[in-house]
Structures are given as C-alpha cells and as structure tokens.
Design a protein around this motif. Structure first.
Motif, short mmCIF file in Angstrom:
data_model
loop_
_atom_site.label_atom_id
_atom_site.label_comp_id
_atom_site.label_asym_id
_atom_site.label_seq_id
_atom_site.Cartn_x
_atom_site.Cartn_y
_atom_site.Cartn_z
N GLU A 421 17.98 23.71 58.17
CA GLU A 421 17.35 24.55 57.14
C GLU A 421 16.04 25.13 57.66
N GLY A 422 15.29 24.30 58.39
CA GLY A 422 14.02 24.77 58.96
C GLY A 422 14.24 25.98 59.85
N PHE A 423 15.25 25.92 60.71
CA PHE A 423 15.53 27.06 61.62
C PHE A 423 16.02 28.27 60.83
N LEU A 424 16.89 28.03 59.86
CA LEU A 424 17.40 29.14 59.05
C LEU A 424 16.27 29.85 58.31
N ASN A 425 15.36 29.04 57.74
CA ASN A 425 14.29 29.63 56.93
C ASN A 425 13.34 30.50 57.75
N GLU A 426 13.33 30.25 59.06
CA GLU A 426 12.44 31.05 59.91
C GLU A 426 13.04 32.41 60.24
N LEU A 427 14.33 32.58 60.01
CA LEU A 427 14.97 33.85 60.38
C LEU A 427 14.54 34.96 59.41
N PRO A 428 14.42 36.19 59.92
CA PRO A 428 13.98 37.29 59.06
C PRO A 428 14.92 37.46 57.87
N GLY A 429 14.34 37.69 56.71
CA GLY A 429 15.15 37.98 55.52
C GLY A 429 15.57 36.73 54.75
N VAL A 430 15.35 35.53 55.32
CA VAL A 430 15.79 34.31 54.63
C VAL A 430 14.64 33.73 53.81
N ALA A 431 14.88 33.53 52.51
CA ALA A 431 13.85 32.91 51.67
C ALA A 431 13.99 31.39 51.72
N GLU A 432 15.18 30.90 51.51
CA GLU A 432 15.41 29.46 51.58
C GLU A 432 16.89 29.17 51.80
N SER A 433 17.19 27.91 52.11
CA SER A 433 18.57 27.59 52.44
C SER A 433 18.88 26.14 52.13
N ALA A 434 20.15 25.86 52.01
CA ALA A 434 20.61 24.47 51.85
C ALA A 434 21.79 24.27 52.78
N ILE A 465 24.29 33.25 61.75
CA ILE A 465 24.98 32.31 62.64
C ILE A 465 24.71 32.70 64.10
N ALA A 466 24.81 34.01 64.36
CA ALA A 466 24.57 34.48 65.73
C ALA A 466 23.13 34.17 66.15
N ALA A 467 22.20 34.34 65.21
CA ALA A 467 20.78 34.11 65.55
C ALA A 467 20.50 32.63 65.82
N LEU A 468 21.26 31.75 65.17
CA LEU A 468 21.01 30.32 65.38
C LEU A 468 21.58 29.83 66.69
N LYS A 469 22.69 30.46 67.12
CA LYS A 469 23.32 30.04 68.37
C LYS A 469 22.32 30.27 69.50
N GLY A 470 22.19 29.34 70.36
CA GLY A 470 21.21 29.50 71.42
C GLY A 470 19.87 28.89 71.05
N ARG A 471 19.59 28.79 69.75
CA ARG A 471 18.34 28.14 69.34
C ARG A 471 18.55 26.64 69.13
N ILE A 472 19.71 26.31 68.56
CA ILE A 472 20.00 24.89 68.34
C ILE A 472 21.41 24.59 68.86
N ALA A 473 21.64 23.31 69.06
CA ALA A 473 22.93 22.88 69.62
C ALA A 473 24.09 23.43 68.78
N GLY A 474 25.16 23.83 69.43
CA GLY A 474 26.31 24.44 68.75
C GLY A 474 26.83 23.63 67.58
N PHE A 475 26.86 22.28 67.71
CA PHE A 475 27.45 21.48 66.63
C PHE A 475 26.61 21.53 65.36
N LYS A 476 25.33 21.95 65.50
CA LYS A 476 24.46 22.02 64.31
C LYS A 476 24.55 23.38 63.63
N VAL A 477 25.06 24.36 64.32
CA VAL A 477 25.10 25.72 63.77
C VAL A 477 26.15 25.77 62.65
N PRO A 478 25.78 26.25 61.46
CA PRO A 478 26.78 26.33 60.38
C PRO A 478 27.97 27.18 60.80
N LYS A 479 29.14 26.73 60.40
CA LYS A 479 30.35 27.50 60.73
C LYS A 479 30.49 28.64 59.75
N GLN A 480 29.85 28.51 58.63
CA GLN A 480 29.91 29.56 57.62
C GLN A 480 28.59 29.58 56.85
#
Ligand code: AMP
Length: 510
Positions: A421-434, A465-480
């Motif tokens: 969630e911390g990584f997602l929230n840092e992406l442009p356009g994201v307010a919050e996530s679960a 999803i594309a933005a997270l790949k490369g930032r964190i390990a693949g198994f942590k990246v949401p599939k959807q």
C-alpha cells in the motif's frame, strides 16, 4: 481505587466552572459545570443502587453520543458496576448476541429502539431496560431525578472490572475485552504525564464514546486533568474549525484529519492556540501527516492501542524525547513492555517484522467468559499477542505493518499489505489503497489491490501494476488493481478488509 474516585479528585476546586460545553445537538445553551457532572452521576449511581443488582452487573448501553451518556458511564463506575458500550451501528442480530453473551442486568437504549431491544433483553434475563435519547429525554434520567445527588463511590480495587469492550470481530464472533479499574486508571495517568496535559487545556471531543479512543483516551484525558471539553455529538469539520481557536488538544482517527484538510479554513492562524493533535485507531497516511504539518505548522502525534490494552505506544510529546516520526506509532509508553516475535515464538532483532506482544498494567483481564480464547491470546510467559504485525527500529520507534490476519501468503511468500500500500500510495494519481489476498488456485492466495484515485486524477489498474514492477519483488505486485470511489471503513476509520476479501474472494476462482 475506583476509577471514578480518581477522576472526581481531579475536578477543579471551583465546581461551578464549565466542564463540558456542547457544540452541537438540540441544546447548545446548556453548559455542564463540574458540579453538574458530580450530581448527575451521583443520581444515576443511586438509581442503579436502588435496583439492588448483583455486584459487578453489566450495564449495556447503546445510545447516541451525548453528555448524559458520558454521565451514565460515570454513574456506572461510581456504583461499581461494569459499563458495556455498544456501537450505535449494531443491529438486532448483533445486539442479541451481545445480550446473550454479556447477560447485562440493565440495558440503556435509545427510545426509538425500546420495543425490540427490551424484548430481546427481557428474554435473556435482563431485569431493567431504560431509554436515553440525545436530547436528555428518556426513562433513565426521569427515574434518576428522584434519587439523591450525592453518592459515595463503591469501593473498588485495581483488579475489579470497570468495563467490557466488545472487539469489532472482523473474524468470528466479537469478544468482550474485560478492562479493570487499574487498567484504565494507570493508562490515563501515564498518558496525562506523557502528553503533557496542563492547566488551561481544552479538549475538542469529536469521537464516538462507545470505543476506547473517545470513551477512555479522550474523556479520561480531560477529566483526569480537570480540563474543559468542547463536546460534539457528531464530527463536523466546520464545527471543529470554528472552535479550534478556543481549544488546545484534539484527538481524531485519520479520517477526521483528512476531512479537516479538505476545509479551506484549516490554517496556521486557526490552530495557533492548539498544543497537540493526536491520531490513532487506524494508520495515518504519511501524506496526511505531511500535509497537516505544512498547513498548520503542527506535527500530528500518532499513537497505537486497542480495546484489550488501551494505549500501548506513542510518538513523543516533548522534543527532548525525540521527533514525532510519521508512519510510526512511536515508543512503548512508560510501563508497557513490547516485543516482536516470529511464528515460533523466537525474539526478532530490531528492524525485523513479526507479531507484536505486550505486557503492562494496562493489559486487560481476559475475554468475558472465553477462558480458552483468552489462553490462546497470551504466551506461556504472560505476554498478550496483539494480533498486529510490526517492527521496532534500532532507535526504538514501533511501526505497525498490519493485522496478522491480513498477512497474505502467496506461493509461500509473505506479503505485508501495508508495504505494498505504501508503494501504491506514492504513485501519481493514487489517494489511498487497500491490498488484500484472495484465494488463488496456484498460489494459495493472490495479491489484489483496491485503489482510490485522487480528485480529478485518472488512474488505470494496469498502469499501476506496471509502475510497481521493478520497484518491488514480483510476488508482491498485485495481480489485479480495482479502482473505486472509496474504501469501506468502519466508524473508527479502519478499512474493512474483511468486506473487501469477501467481495473479491472469487476473483481467481480458486
Ligand atoms: P480497536 O480495538 O477497535 O481499538 O482496534 C485496535 C486495532 O487498531 C489495533 O490492534 C491496530 O490494528 C489498529 N490501530 C490502532 N491504532 C493504530 C495506529 N496508530 N496505526 C495502525 N493501526 C492502529
């Protein structure tokens, strides 16, 4: 000592001073003096005594927030019975469970619910059902008026029960956490010192009083310091802003801070009298922490606690004790032991993530009539397993990563939702996530994210999803990634991940 006695001793010498000023509701012209608090709680205590209830009877209360509801709490403590507050959102099935489980001798409900609640309560053996509305009407006060306005508090020892708080019960049935006079008083005294409560403090009380935050942390804080409260039946950011110039302390769940930030009137000038903003009950986003500092010049103090333990950790109040570090919940409070252990019960070194266990005079006496459950939640050497997952930094700051039941295990790897969630929230356009796990045929669980976009921003799940790949390990990246308008939250601002898990459980067709 009876907790009420300690609170009463802290009342100012001038009992005619204002103790509580209602800011909203049907009657804002009536302020409550300290003498009013003393007399009204005495009448309620005398009424309870007149009922000749068995010792330590449970008094279950499901009413809208009002000063009288707080007076009822004080009256129950004073009479030596056990206060059992219930969330106003609970419906018939839940109320039936609480009544059967707690077997209260007395139930106090809103007038409009009397018919069905009294039916359930009488059936389960409750002997008295009173009503109390937020406009001071109802049979409780009508009856209490006939009783004397002085009362000697019941003698209580530190181990005697003062309250039972039912946990929100997102998995399985809700459990009643038994809190003693000693638990509550010791914690209130520690917080009074740690947060530097001082003469002249004025608290804005805008939280519900069926929960540890509003009932114990906020109310005890002000009462034990003989401090005035500006009392809001319901949180309204405009009302809070209008009264901030008269206040020094505010306590809120993160959502309240987000709502206040949405108000143009939140400025440094509006906060210039304020001494302390405190946040807790759910994680405060680092962005809210930063925005708040920028807009008001104040650094929010985040603390961590739970129904079973009252407060456990806090960021420091005094600069000499350290900085208030966003994203962390600070240090264990004085007298609280906190350790992090792995699943096998091995102690983990600083920085490593594991289960948080605690010990101290604030830790509850167990779950009401659930000795087995109680036993399971304590270690052999007497530490309470909080069910929270977190770490302690080398310099002692505690960080909560999430609830252990929210941990996702995908293909044998642990994924901590808060990290993703911390990584997602840092992406442009994201307010919050679960981030949640959903049953997956290959991986056991698959990682899914539910995201709220910033106002005006367009976000696409695939791009995130594309933005997270490369930032964190693949198994942590949401599939959807699902983009939604808002996350489901309970009244305390906690994201209801159980609802999200339920909603998405069939996604991977496991
Ligand atoms: P409750 O018993 O309803 O007060 O819920 C307690 C739970 O809320 C804790 O076990 C934590 O999971 C969560 N919680 C409370 N304060 C914080 C905080 N400052 N940061 C993150 N989680 C928190």
């Amino acid at each position: 000592m009876n907790l009420f006695t300690a609170l009463r001793e802290a009342f100012p010498a001038d009992l005619d001073g204002c103790a509580i000023e209602p800011v909203d509701g049907p009657d804002t012209t009536h302020v409550y003096t300290w003498r009013d608090l003393d007399r009204a709680s005495a009448r309620i205590a005398n009424l309870l005594e007149s009922l000749a209830l068995p010792p330590a009877s449970r008094v279950a209360v499901q009413v809208e927030k009002s000063v009288e509801a707080l007076l009822l709490y004080l009256g129950v403590l004073r009479a030596g019975h056990v206060f059992l507050p219930l969330n106003t959102a609970y419906q018939a099935a839940e109320i039936e469970y609480f009544i059967d489980n707690a077997q209260p001798a007395v139930f106090v409900c809103a007038g409009k619910h009397f018919t069905w609640i009294s039916r359930l309560a009488f059936k389960a053996g409750t002997t008295h059902v009173f009503t109390l509305n937020d406009d001071r009407s109802g049979t409780l006060l009508e009856r209490a008026t006939f009783h004397p306005d002085s009362h000697t508090p019941a003698t209580k020892s530190a181990d005697d029960l003062a309250a039972i708080l039912y946990t929100s019960g997102t998995t399985g049935r809700s459990k009643g956490a038994m809190l003693t006079h000693g638990n509550l008083l010791s914690n209130a005294q520690v917080l009074q010192r740690y947060w530097g409560w001082q003469p002249g403090d004025v608290l804005i009380h805008a939280l519900p009083i069926f929960h540890v935050h509003g009932l114990f942390v906020a109310s005890h804080g002000a009462l034990l310091n003989g401090s005035k409260m500006l009392w809001l039946g319901k949180f309204d950011p405009k009302e809070v802003l209008a009264r901030l110039p008269e206040a020094t302390v505010f306590m809120g769940v993160p959502t309240l801070y987000v709502r206040l930030l949405g108000e143009a009137g939140l400025t440094r000038a509006a906060c210039k009298n304020m001494r302390l903003f405190i946040s807790g009950s759910a994680p405060l986003l680092i962005e809210t922490f930063n925005d708040w500092r920028e807009r008001t010049g104040h650094t929010i103090l985040e603390r961590y606690g739970m129904s079973e333990t009252v407060m456990l950790t806090s960021n420091p109040y005094r600069p000499e004790d350290g900085e208030r570090r966003g994203g962390t919940v600070g240090f264990p409070l004085p007298g609280v032991g906190l350790r992090v252990r792995d699943d096998q019960g091995r102690a983990l070194p600083p920085g490593e993530v594991g289960g948080i266990e605690v010990k101290g005079p604030n830790v509850f006496a167990g779950y009401w009539r659930m000795p087995e459950k109680t036993k399971e939640e304590f270690t052999a050497d007497g530490w309470f397993k909080t069910g929270d997952v977190g770490k302690v930094d080398p310099d002692g700051y505690v960080t909560i990563v999430g609830r252990s039941k929210d941990l996702i295990i995908t293909g044998g790897y642990n994924v901590y939702p808060a990290e993703v969630e911390g990584f997602l929230n840092e992406l442009p356009g994201v307010a919050e996530s679960a981030v949640i796990g959903a049953p997956h045929p290959d991986f056991g669980e698959g990682v899914l994210a539910v995201v709220v976009a910033r106002a005006g921003a367009q976000v696409q799940g695939a791009e995130l999803i594309a933005a997270l790949k490369g930032r964190i390990a693949g198994f942590k990246v949401p599939k959807q990634v699902f983009v939604v308008n808002e996350l489901p939250r309970n009244t305390m601002g906690k994201v209801q991940k159980n609802l999200l898990r339920e909603q998405h459980k069939g996604h991977f067709n496991a």
